[in-house]
Design a protein around this motif. Structure first.
Motif, PDB file in Angstrom:
ATOM      1  N   LYS A  57      13.284  -7.496  -1.949  1.00  0.00           N
ATOM      2  CA  LYS A  57      12.451  -8.497  -1.698  1.00  0.00           C
ATOM      3  C   LYS A  57      12.327  -8.696  -0.211  1.00  0.00           C
ATOM      4  O   LYS A  57      13.398  -9.014   0.311  1.00  0.00           O
ATOM      5  CB  LYS A  57      12.479  -9.609  -2.670  1.00  0.00           C
ATOM      6  N   GLY A  58      11.210  -8.918   0.407  1.00  0.00           N
ATOM      7  CA  GLY A  58      10.997  -9.519   1.584  1.00  0.00           C
ATOM      8  C   GLY A  58      10.699 -10.646   1.658  1.00  0.00           C
ATOM      9  O   GLY A  58      11.359 -11.689   0.847  1.00  0.00           O
ATOM     10  N   ASP A  59       9.747 -11.421   2.590  1.00  0.00           N
ATOM     11  CA  ASP A  59       9.410 -12.586   2.601  1.00  0.00           C
ATOM     12  C   ASP A  59       8.374 -13.167   1.438  1.00  0.00           C
ATOM     13  O   ASP A  59       8.658 -14.286   1.096  1.00  0.00           O
ATOM     14  CB  ASP A  59       8.947 -13.133   3.934  1.00  0.00           C
ATOM     15  N   ILE A  60       7.712 -12.217   1.186  1.00  0.00           N
ATOM     16  CA  ILE A  60       6.559 -12.618   0.179  1.00  0.00           C
ATOM     17  C   ILE A  60       6.272 -11.635  -0.914  1.00  0.00           C
ATOM     18  O   ILE A  60       5.289 -10.975  -0.787  1.00  0.00           O
ATOM     19  CB  ILE A  60       5.254 -12.718   1.284  1.00  0.00           C
ATOM     20  N   PRO A  61       7.227 -11.470  -1.599  1.00  0.00           N
ATOM     21  CA  PRO A  61       7.245 -10.327  -2.577  1.00  0.00           C
ATOM     22  C   PRO A  61       6.203 -10.746  -3.879  1.00  0.00           C
ATOM     23  O   PRO A  61       5.728  -9.969  -4.662  1.00  0.00           O
ATOM     24  CB  PRO A  61       8.524 -10.348  -3.137  1.00  0.00           C
ATOM     25  N   GLU A  62       5.713 -11.983  -3.897  1.00  0.00           N
ATOM     26  CA  GLU A  62       4.944 -12.586  -5.233  1.00  0.00           C
ATOM     27  C   GLU A  62       3.695 -11.967  -5.261  1.00  0.00           C
ATOM     28  O   GLU A  62       2.872 -12.087  -4.265  1.00  0.00           O
ATOM     29  CB  GLU A  62       4.744 -13.855  -4.977  1.00  0.00           C
ATOM     30  N   GLY A  63       3.281 -11.288  -6.613  1.00  0.00           N
ATOM     31  CA  GLY A  63       2.161 -10.761  -6.607  1.00  0.00           C
ATOM     32  C   GLY A  63       2.199  -9.181  -6.339  1.00  0.00           C
ATOM     33  O   GLY A  63       1.052  -8.281  -6.607  1.00  0.00           O
ATOM     34  N   TYR A  64       3.238  -8.738  -5.869  1.00  0.00           N
ATOM     35  CA  TYR A  64       3.292  -7.192  -5.469  1.00  0.00           C
ATOM     36  C   TYR A  64       4.525  -6.828  -6.345  1.00  0.00           C
ATOM     37  O   TYR A  64       5.648  -7.373  -6.519  1.00  0.00           O
ATOM     38  CB  TYR A  64       3.692  -7.162  -4.037  1.00  0.00           C
ATOM     39  N   SER A  65       4.577  -5.366  -6.227  1.00  0.00           N
ATOM     40  CA  SER A  65       5.918  -4.473  -6.709  1.00  0.00           C
ATOM     41  C   SER A  65       5.808  -3.334  -6.130  1.00  0.00           C
ATOM     42  O   SER A  65       4.698  -3.089  -5.219  1.00  0.00           O
ATOM     43  CB  SER A  65       5.872  -4.452  -8.183  1.00  0.00           C
ATOM     44  N   VAL A  66       6.949  -2.412  -6.001  1.00  0.00           N
ATOM     45  CA  VAL A  66       6.800  -1.279  -5.238  1.00  0.00           C
ATOM     46  C   VAL A  66       7.643  -0.185  -5.974  1.00  0.00           C
ATOM     47  O   VAL A  66       8.309  -0.287  -7.075  1.00  0.00           O
ATOM     48  CB  VAL A  66       7.800  -1.447  -3.792  1.00  0.00           C
ATOM     49  N   SER A  67       7.543   0.925  -5.498  1.00  0.00           N
ATOM     50  CA  SER A  67       8.101   2.183  -6.317  1.00  0.00           C
ATOM     51  C   SER A  67       8.252   3.274  -4.963  1.00  0.00           C
ATOM     52  O   SER A  67       7.591   3.306  -4.453  1.00  0.00           O
ATOM     53  CB  SER A  67       7.095   2.799  -7.101  1.00  0.00           C
ATOM     54  N   ARG A  68       9.611   3.800  -5.302  1.00  0.00           N
ATOM     55  CA  ARG A  68      10.096   4.517  -4.683  1.00  0.00           C
ATOM     56  C   ARG A  68      10.911   5.625  -5.401  1.00  0.00           C
ATOM     57  O   ARG A  68      12.190   5.744  -5.541  1.00  0.00           O
ATOM     58  CB  ARG A  68      11.055   4.200  -3.472  1.00  0.00           C
ATOM     59  N   GLU A  69      10.140   6.673  -5.774  1.00  0.00           N
ATOM     60  CA  GLU A  69      10.511   7.729  -6.736  1.00  0.00           C
ATOM     61  C   GLU A  69      10.937   8.923  -5.977  1.00  0.00           C
ATOM     62  O   GLU A  69      12.098   9.763  -6.374  1.00  0.00           O
ATOM     63  CB  GLU A  69       9.606   8.309  -7.826  1.00  0.00           C
ATOM     64  N   GLU A  72      10.483  10.464   0.655  1.00  0.00           N
ATOM     65  CA  GLU A  72       9.127  10.416   1.490  1.00  0.00           C
ATOM     66  C   GLU A  72       7.997   9.474   0.998  1.00  0.00           C
ATOM     67  O   GLU A  72       7.067   9.047   1.972  1.00  0.00           O
ATOM     68  CB  GLU A  72       8.753  11.800   1.656  1.00  0.00           C
ATOM     69  N   ARG A  73       8.049   9.041  -0.245  1.00  0.00           N
ATOM     70  CA  ARG A  73       6.924   8.320  -0.613  1.00  0.00           C
ATOM     71  C   ARG A  73       7.349   6.824  -1.074  1.00  0.00           C
ATOM     72  O   ARG A  73       8.448   6.471  -1.802  1.00  0.00           O
ATOM     73  CB  ARG A  73       5.995   8.955  -1.818  1.00  0.00           C
ATOM     74  N   PHE A  74       6.518   6.046  -0.486  1.00  0.00           N
ATOM     75  CA  PHE A  74       6.820   4.400  -0.953  1.00  0.00           C
ATOM     76  C   PHE A  74       5.644   3.725  -1.298  1.00  0.00           C
ATOM     77  O   PHE A  74       4.741   3.808  -0.342  1.00  0.00           O
ATOM     78  CB  PHE A  74       7.465   3.582   0.236  1.00  0.00           C
ATOM     79  N   SER A  75       5.385   3.321  -2.448  1.00  0.00           N
ATOM     80  CA  SER A  75       4.221   2.709  -2.888  1.00  0.00           C
ATOM     81  C   SER A  75       4.210   1.158  -3.153  1.00  0.00           C
ATOM     82  O   SER A  75       5.290   0.751  -3.423  1.00  0.00           O
ATOM     83  CB  SER A  75       3.719   3.394  -4.293  1.00  0.00           C
ATOM     84  N   LEU A  76       3.247   0.582  -2.831  1.00  0.00           N
ATOM     85  CA  LEU A  76       2.922  -0.750  -2.820  1.00  0.00           C
ATOM     86  C   LEU A  76       1.893  -1.038  -3.945  1.00  0.00           C
ATOM     87  O   LEU A  76       0.916  -0.249  -3.936  1.00  0.00           O
ATOM     88  CB  LEU A  76       2.445  -1.418  -1.689  1.00  0.00           C
ATOM     89  N   ILE A  77       2.129  -1.743  -5.085  1.00  0.00           N
ATOM     90  CA  ILE A  77       1.465  -2.020  -6.236  1.00  0.00           C
ATOM     91  C   ILE A  77       1.071  -3.531  -6.215  1.00  0.00           C
ATOM     92  O   ILE A  77       1.833  -4.311  -6.321  1.00  0.00           O
ATOM     93  CB  ILE A  77       2.020  -1.597  -7.635  1.00  0.00           C
TER      94      ILE A  77
END
Lengths: 114, 111
Positions: A57-69, A72-77
């Motif tokens: 988590k960074g400074d403001i993770p609330e309401g967000y999630s991420v995926s790195r399968e 090369e790819r990083f998704s913000l949800i």
């Protein structure tokens, strides 16, 4: 030259929708980051990942999630988009594990939540 | 956690040298200081990075005093195309790579 590509430059979604922002880097970097940028607030770190399937988590993770399968790819949800998530979203990648390497940024996704 | 403070904006004229100072009182031993430039509708772009004393490259110089609690980005002979937002970034090293951007300095270069 390092290239960080964000899937959309502009995106318009509705409140309550699930939103995916995609980012791909072509330099085999270990680290990837998601920031949001708002007027007067600069860049704020949402999440970062230092390896496949790893996230912090960074400074403001609330309401967000991420995926790195994949490396090369990083998704913000945005699980359920809200109007206060209207913003410019920036993805970055960086090699190595220490703070002495520059980050390489994409050109951003301007997301509007109606 | 090493956060940074910069002036919100600065004005300059073409051909002048511009110095932008960043304060980072809580900088840690392993932290590097990095400066980025951002134009509208683009992501930030790396300008220069340093750990201590002085670093110079083809576009800028970075001055860091011995206590490392501040740093100064120096842009020689600016042009209109240097109008941008400049960010000072202090890297929290040690493996978890959390980075804290300042709010940035909007540099306006006038003809």
């Amino acid at each position: 030259d390092v290239k960080v590509t964000q899937s959309s430059r502009y995106l318009v979604k509705r409140t309550g929708e699930k939103v995916f922002l995609e980012c791909v880097q072509d330099m085999d970097h270990e680290n990837m980051f998601w920031y949001r940028q708002d007027p007067g607030l600069g860049l704020r770190l949402i999440y970062f990942s230092y390896d496949v399937k790893m996230k912090e988590k960074g400074d403001i993770p609330e309401g967000y999630s991420v995926s790195r399968e994949k490396k090369e790819r990083f998704s913000l949800i945005l699980e359920s988009a809200s109007t206060n998530q209207t913003s410019m979203y920036l993805c970055a990648s960086m090699p190595g594990r220490l703070g002495n390497q520059p980050q390489h940024f994409g050109d951003g996704t301007r997301l509007s939540i109606l | 956690l090493a956060k940074t403070t910069q002036p919100i904006s600065m004005d300059s004229y073409e051909g002048q040298e511009v110095n932008i100072t960043c304060s980072h009182n809580n900088i840690a031993t392993n932290d590097y200081i990095t400066w980025y430039q951002q134009f509208p509708s683009q992501g930030p772009r790396f300008i220069i990075q340093g750990y201590k004393t002085k670093v110079t490259n083809e576009v800028a110089s970075l001055f860091i005093p011995a206590d490392r609690k501040s740093s100064t980005l120096s842009l020689p002979r600016v042009s209109l195309s240097d109008t941008a937002v400049y960010y000072c970034l202090v890297g929290e090293g040690g493996g978890f790579n959390k980075f804290y951007f300042g709010s940035g300095t909007k540099l306006n270069v006038k003809p």
